[in-house]
Motif scaffolding. Structure first.
Motif, PDB file in Angstrom:
ATOM      1  N   LEU A  49       0.805  -1.208   0.000  1.00 26.33           N
ATOM      2  CA  LEU A  49       0.000   0.000   0.000  1.00 26.33           C
ATOM      3  C   LEU A  49       0.843   1.265   0.000  1.00 26.33           C
ATOM      4  O   LEU A  49       0.461   2.282  -0.591  1.00 26.33           O
ATOM      5  CB  LEU A  49      -0.938  -0.003   1.217  1.00 26.33           C
ATOM      6  CG  LEU A  49      -2.035  -1.082   1.218  1.00 26.33           C
ATOM      7  CD1 LEU A  49      -2.788  -1.071   2.542  1.00 26.33           C
ATOM      8  CD2 LEU A  49      -2.997  -0.874   0.053  1.00 26.33           C
ATOM      9  N   THR A  75      -0.536   7.019   3.142  1.00 23.49           N
ATOM     10  CA  THR A  75      -1.700   6.780   2.295  1.00 23.49           C
ATOM     11  C   THR A  75      -2.909   6.433   3.155  1.00 23.49           C
ATOM     12  O   THR A  75      -2.771   6.011   4.312  1.00 23.49           O
ATOM     13  CB  THR A  75      -1.427   5.649   1.297  1.00 23.49           C
ATOM     14  OG1 THR A  75      -1.235   4.428   2.023  1.00 23.49           O
ATOM     15  CG2 THR A  75      -0.190   5.943   0.470  1.00 23.49           C
ATOM     16  N   GLY A  99      -5.053   3.970   2.610  1.00 20.88           N
ATOM     17  CA  GLY A  99      -5.063   2.529   2.833  1.00 20.88           C
ATOM     18  C   GLY A  99      -4.076   2.109   3.909  1.00 20.88           C
ATOM     19  O   GLY A  99      -4.354   1.236   4.728  1.00 20.88           O
ATOM     20  N   VAL A 142      -5.536   3.009   7.379  1.00 20.03           N
ATOM     21  CA  VAL A 142      -6.572   2.043   7.772  1.00 20.03           C
ATOM     22  C   VAL A 142      -5.922   0.732   8.209  1.00 20.03           C
ATOM     23  O   VAL A 142      -6.309   0.120   9.216  1.00 20.03           O
ATOM     24  CB  VAL A 142      -7.555   1.805   6.606  1.00 20.03           C
ATOM     25  CG1 VAL A 142      -8.518   0.667   6.941  1.00 20.03           C
ATOM     26  CG2 VAL A 142      -8.327   3.074   6.295  1.00 20.03           C
ATOM     27  N   LEU A 143      -4.920   0.301   7.441  1.00 14.50           N
ATOM     28  CA  LEU A 143      -4.196  -0.917   7.814  1.00 14.50           C
ATOM     29  C   LEU A 143      -3.501  -0.754   9.161  1.00 14.50           C
ATOM     30  O   LEU A 143      -3.458  -1.688   9.966  1.00 14.50           O
ATOM     31  CB  LEU A 143      -3.169  -1.250   6.734  1.00 14.50           C
ATOM     32  CG  LEU A 143      -2.359  -2.535   6.962  1.00 14.50           C
ATOM     33  CD1 LEU A 143      -3.257  -3.755   6.838  1.00 14.50           C
ATOM     34  CD2 LEU A 143      -1.201  -2.625   5.970  1.00 14.50           C
TER      35      LEU A 143
END
Length: 421
Positions: free
Chosen positions: A328, A367, A369, A372-373
């Motif tokens: 990501l 980022t 993503g 969130v990860l």
């Protein structure tokens, strides 16, 4: 035994056992072995409930099934509770025949400790089972205690002084001196790394270091010489740590005599510095004197499966999240490449500090993503770490309770033996 036949019969609760006089003399159960020294029937009746001179039979009004398990211990060396019999009742039988809780297997010792804790008792005393004072026995002594004289008595006294810090005033003083040397050696080790450590201080440090090494070496040698089982002594983890902590000094001295005293000799210099830093293992010597460190060691030894399970959880999660984070943040090449995640091993560092909720802030996702990860990584890390921690915590509490009970029993046995003297 100056009376009766050569064959002696023990009648325990209706079950008869036949032994020769020689077997009775060396019998591992102290109450039975004392029969051999009896000169009159009056002395015999002080040890048993009745005696038949014609058949040379000794009657004991005790639990027959419990004695069967005690005889199995005499044969195999393993003592366990009788199924269906109260732990305290069986322990009473053990005390009667001259055994102690230390002779039980570890699982049964825990059951006995839990049972005594439930009823608010630390241990049963000899008075609780009607034993006379000369029949009491320390849990760390052999089943059959013989009179120690001369060299054997001196070796036993030295062994207790060096191995059992609470056995006497001299042992407590010796343990205190050992703790002081450990603390002094650690202070000098830490101080020697200070930038303004001058030459005078270096000379003082060398003097204290030699004193500490001399004390630890002498202590280790004496404990080895007075040990009952030399091989068992060498196999104990704390003794191995003692050797590891002492050896570097003599290796360093040997290398210095061989012409390699400096710190800038490439691999040899690095090796010397590593050896010097191994003195930090002296701190492990404190485990001999502090219950908390003993509890920690026992907990780690008993919970190694849970520790392995914890490491597997962390490694699996770290492999998954580091691969996703690298993809990501760097692998998709969306114009916002984060070079801190250029490789999976680099991302693994961010994963481990996130799962453990440390969060140094030196590496972080940019980022959407990746962020969130990161949140999923933190939450899953808390859950994964909490699952085996519960088992480890309960094991730590049990180990602490067990060692505390064992220490209380040992202290009580020592006070009883001192009163008998």
């Amino acid at each position: 035994m100056k009376f009766g036949k050569s064959i002696c019969v023990l009648n325990v609760g209706g079950t008869r056992y036949a032994f020769t006089r020689e077997v009775i003399r060396d019998f591992p159960l102290r109450r039975v072995s004392r029969l051999h020294a009896c000169a009159t029937e009056k002395e015999v009746l002080e040890l048993c409930d009745d005696y038949d001179r014609d058949r040379n039979e000794f009657f004991f009004d005790r639990h027959a099934q419990a004695f069967v398990f005690i005889m199995l211990y005499v044969r195999s060396g393993k003592l366990r509770f009788v199924p269906g019999v109260c732990e305290l009742s069986f322990y009473t039988e053990m005390l009667y025949w001259g055994l102690e809780s230390a002779h039980l297997d570890s699982c049964c010792q825990k059951r006995l400790d839990d049972r005594m804790s439930d009823i608010g008792m630390d241990s049963l005393s000899e008075g609780d089972v009607g034993l006379s004072g000369d029949e009491s026995q320390s849990p760390d002594e052999p089943v059959q205690r013989t009179a120690l004289t001369g060299r054997a008595r001196w070796l036993e006294l030295m062994r207790k002084t060096f191995e059992e810090p609470n056995s006497s005033l001299a042992a407590q003083l010796l343990a205190s001196v050992s703790v002081i040397f450990v603390i002094v050696s650690m202070i000098m080790l830490c101080a020697s790394t200070l930038p303004d450590w001058d030459t005078a201080m270096v000379n003082s440090h060398q003097m204290f270091r030699r004193m500490c090494i001399g004390w630890f070496t002498a202590e280790c040698i004496v404990r080895f010489l007075v040990a009952k089982d030399k091989w068992e002594f060498l196999r104990r983890p704390l003794n191995i740590i003692d050797v590891i902590a002492i050896t570097p000094y003599y290796v360093t001295m040997a290398m210095a005599r061989a012409g390699m005293p400096g710190a800038g000799l490439g691999v040899a210099g690095v090796f010397l510095r590593v050896l010097r830093m191994m003195r930090v293992f002296w701190l492990m010597k404190l485990a001999r004197h502090f219950l908390g460190l003993q509890t920690l060691g026992l907990t780690l030894r008993r919970c190694y499966r849970e520790m392995v399970m914890l490491m597997v959880f962390v490694c699996v999660a770290m492999a998954i999240y580091s691969a996703l984070a690298q993809l990501l943040e760097h692998g998709l090449d969306l114009g916002t490449q984060n070079h801190d995640y250029a490789s999976i091993p680099a991302a693994a560092w961010w994963v481990i500090i996130s799962m453990t909720t440390v969060g140094y802030g030196d590496v972080y996702p940019v980022t959407i993503g990746g962020r969130v990860l990161g949140g999923m990584c933190v939450v899953s890390g808390i859950v994964l770490l909490a699952l085996p921690i519960t088992f480890i915590y309960h094991s730590f509490v049990q180990c602490y309770h067990e060692l505390k009970m064992r220490s209380a029993r040992y202290a009580r046995s020592l006070s009883a033996s001192e009163m008998l003297r």
